[in-house]
Design an enzyme around this catalytic site. Structure first.
Site, mmCIF file in Angstrom:
data_model
loop_
_atom_site.group_PDB
_atom_site.id
_atom_site.type_symbol
_atom_site.label_atom_id
_atom_site.label_comp_id
_atom_site.label_asym_id
_atom_site.label_seq_id
_atom_site.Cartn_x
_atom_site.Cartn_y
_atom_site.Cartn_z
ATOM 1 C CG ASP A 29 49.265 24.826 29.167
ATOM 2 O OD1 ASP A 29 49.494 25.846 30.389
ATOM 3 O OD2 ASP A 29 49.610 24.363 28.297
ATOM 4 C CB ILE A 30 52.079 23.082 24.632
ATOM 5 C CG1 ILE A 30 52.740 22.860 23.879
ATOM 6 C CG2 ILE A 30 52.555 22.229 26.144
ATOM 7 C CD1 ILE A 30 53.423 22.501 23.236
ATOM 8 C CG ASN A 86 48.723 25.163 39.724
ATOM 9 O OD1 ASN A 86 48.258 25.020 40.398
ATOM 10 N ND2 ASN A 86 50.054 24.720 37.878
ATOM 11 C CG HIS A 99 53.113 29.858 35.318
ATOM 12 N ND1 HIS A 99 54.412 29.024 35.638
ATOM 13 C CD2 HIS A 99 52.704 28.811 34.809
ATOM 14 C CE1 HIS A 99 54.216 27.736 35.834
ATOM 15 N NE2 HIS A 99 52.898 27.665 34.984
#
Ligand code: AMP
Length: 113
Positions: A29-30, A86, A99
């Site tokens: 994750d960024i 989510n 995801h």
């Protein structure tokens, strides 16, 4: 128009890829929320959990296999980790391409509500 994650799959946007098969990709994750924060993404544009259909079962199974392999390789499987998806606005979903977030590498505490 393709999703942000399809652009990563197609190498149109760079990402730190940690795992890939013909059906699944996983990358860091960024904006990590834990020492380990990896996104596991199907190579099919399923927008949300609400859109999963029985014919997607192979993608879902491969996503879980990816989680098992990645957490084992990173040596966080035994201590444990958290997997989150989510969904839509109340879930805080930002990218409408299904995801799993894998979070781990430290005790994560109680689940936020
Ligand atoms: P969600 O809110 O569940 O849709 O999660 C989307 C996640 O994608 C967030 O945790 C973002 O930090 C992450 N993200 C957004 N852009 C990128 C990117 N280019 N590379 C890796 N992760 C990203």
């Amino acid at each position: 128009m393709s999703t942000l994650f399809t652009k990563i799959i197609n190498r149109e946007i760079p990402a730190s890829i940690v795992y890939e098969t013909d059906k699944v990709i996983a990358f860091n994750d960024i904006d990590p929320q834990a020492p380990v924060h990896i996104l596991v993404v199907p190579k099919k544009e399923i927008p949300t959990l609400n859109d999963i259909e029985p014919k997607d079962s192979e993608y879902l199974m491969e996503m879980y296999s990816a989680i098992k392999e990645i957490t084992r390789d990173l040596k966080i499987a035994e201590d444990g980790y958290r997997v989150i998806t989510n969904c839509n606005s109340h879930g805080g979903q930002e990218v409408f391409h299904l995801h799993f977030h894998i979070l781990g590498g430290k005790p994560l505490g109680a689940l936020l509500v």
